[in-house]
Design a protein around this motif. Structure first.
Motif, PDB file in Angstrom:
ATOM      1  N   THR A   1       0.997  -6.641   3.861  1.00 24.20           N
ATOM      2  CA  THR A   1       0.698  -5.600   4.843  1.00 24.20           C
ATOM      3  C   THR A   1       1.410  -5.916   6.149  1.00 24.20           C
ATOM      4  O   THR A   1       1.715  -7.078   6.453  1.00 24.20           O
TER       5      THR A   1
ATOM      6  N   ALA B   1       2.101  -0.952   4.079  1.00 19.50           N
ATOM      7  CA  ALA B   1       1.998  -1.907   2.974  1.00 19.50           C
ATOM      8  C   ALA B   1       3.312  -1.979   2.227  1.00 19.50           C
ATOM      9  O   ALA B   1       4.056  -0.985   2.137  1.00 19.50           O
TER      10      ALA B   1
ATOM     11  N   GLN C   1      -5.020  -2.167  -5.742  1.00 16.23           N
ATOM     12  CA  GLN C   1      -4.601  -2.593  -4.405  1.00 16.23           C
ATOM     13  C   GLN C   1      -4.518  -1.399  -3.459  1.00 16.23           C
ATOM     14  O   GLN C   1      -5.010  -1.442  -2.319  1.00 16.23           O
TER      15      GLN C   1
ATOM     16  N   LEU D   1      -6.739  -0.639   0.006  1.00 19.76           N
ATOM     17  CA  LEU D   1      -6.105  -0.453   1.309  1.00 19.76           C
ATOM     18  C   LEU D   1      -6.420   0.928   1.885  1.00 19.76           C
ATOM     19  O   LEU D   1      -6.642   1.068   3.095  1.00 19.76           O
TER      20      LEU D   1
ATOM     21  N   ASN E   1      -8.664   1.842   5.226  1.00 19.91           N
ATOM     22  CA  ASN E   1      -8.012   2.628   6.275  1.00 19.91           C
ATOM     23  C   ASN E   1      -8.719   3.967   6.498  1.00 19.91           C
ATOM     24  O   ASN E   1      -8.111   4.948   6.917  1.00 19.91           O
TER      25      ASN E   1
ATOM     26  N   SER F   1       3.678   3.226   2.554  1.00 18.19           N
ATOM     27  CA  SER F   1       4.032   2.031   1.790  1.00 18.19           C
ATOM     28  C   SER F   1       5.414   2.152   1.169  1.00 18.19           C
ATOM     29  O   SER F   1       5.922   3.257   0.932  1.00 18.19           O
TER      30      SER F   1
END
Length: 321
Positions: A130, A141, A175, A179, A183, A190
């Motif tokens: 990150t 990310a 994952q 994230l 958030n 990403s």
């Protein structure tokens, strides 16, 4: 102390992508030239992260592949720049060196930011980084995946190259979900990096307007395990960056996701005058889109690559890389 990437005070984060460097003989003239070029690019671009997208070394027939990897690592290490690597089909062809050993080796370096592999996950070099924003919370990310080497089923008409496995895709979605939840339900902008292109790289060349050069066949796996569909569903990855096909540097969009090749850093299989170099990527905090350009061996900066109009499907080709 845990290593952590951060956006600059001006809200930007720059990545230099080196690909297919294939370090193998530190005394070879072309390797000495390549290493000097890489140092010049880093000096000029001053990136926040260097990413090697596979075939960092050519280990087959290499009497000392560990030394070759140390040569590759020395480029960002000597410059004091954070770096991370994923591996390609040529990295672990030596009988005495595995991908797992290479991944463990990169983790020993001071400026390496890769992470240990999740237990039980296929491959070596699957991790997430990150980039913290001004509020010291993750603002972007970066996903790294091991796209493998050669098809375990190559003798059953299922192609020559390996593919990203379903368990790796599941790991990515987990994952991404975490994230996004952390958030406040909004996906983090990403990027994703691996070596072998997805089958969808055929689609952007055949069916969309894209920019850049296709001087090699697209050596994607024949098996489509659904990573691109997962990227669409999760809604976070805005760009995918690969290597593998040395004379390809094109970039295009499919359903809003950018698929891009790097620019080969070593002219291993390409006809002259295909100049070597790097792809540069610049993120801006708070923005979903990103900027990207090529930095070539002679210092030329290419911000607008040649436009390619779709010509429809081409016959499937196989070529060893």
């Amino acid at each position: 102390m845990r290593k952590q990437l951060r956006f600059r005070q001006d809200g930007t984060f720059k990545i230099v992508q080196f690909t297919d460097t294939e370090f193998s003989d530190s005394r070879a003239a072309d390797e000495i030239k390549m290493k000097a070029m890489m140092a010049r690019i880093l000096e000029a671009e001053q990136p926040d992260l260097v990413v090697y997208t596979g075939d960092v070394i050519a280990s087959g027939g290499n009497p000392d592949p560990v030394r070759s990897f140390r040569e590759a690592a020395s480029v960002p290490e000597d410059a004091g720049i954070p770096w991370a690597a994923v591996f390609g089909n040529h990295d672990a062809e030596a009988p005495n060196l595995t991908r797992e050993q290479l991944h463990a080796l990169q983790l020993t370096y001071r400026f390496n930011y890769a992470k240990p592999d999740p237990p039980g996950l296929h491959g070596a070099g699957n991790y997430t980084l990150t980039v913290l924003g001004a509020d010291h919370e993750p603002a972007a990310a970066l996903y790294f995946l091991d796209s493998g080497s050669y098809s375990p089923l190559e003798h059953s008409r299922l192609g020559f190259y390996d593919w990203i496995r379903r368990e790796q895709i599941q790991w990515y979605t987990e994952q991404s979900y975490t994230l996004t939840s952390d958030n406040g339900g909004s996906p983090l902008p990403s990027l994703m990096f691996f070596h072998i292109p997805l089958p969808e790289y055929h689609d952007i060349w055949d069916l969309t307007v894209c920019r850049g050069i296709k001087g090699d066949p697209i050596c994607a796996p024949w098996i489509n395990t659904g990573l691109f569909a997962a990227l669409l569903e999760m809604g976070d990855v805005r760009g995918v960056f690969v290597g593998h096909d040395h004379a390809n540097d094109y970039i295009g969009k499919l359903h809003g996701i950018t698929l891009a090749y790097g620019r080969t850093t070593r002219n291993g299989y390409t006809p002259e005058p295909f100049k070597t170099g790097a792809r540069v990527i610049r993120l801006t905090e708070g923005a979903e889109e990103f900027e990207t350009w090529l930095h070539l061996e002679d210092g030329l900066i290419v911000t607008e690559q040649t436009e390619h109009q779709p010509l429809g499907r081409e016959p499937l080709q196989i070529r060893s890389r």
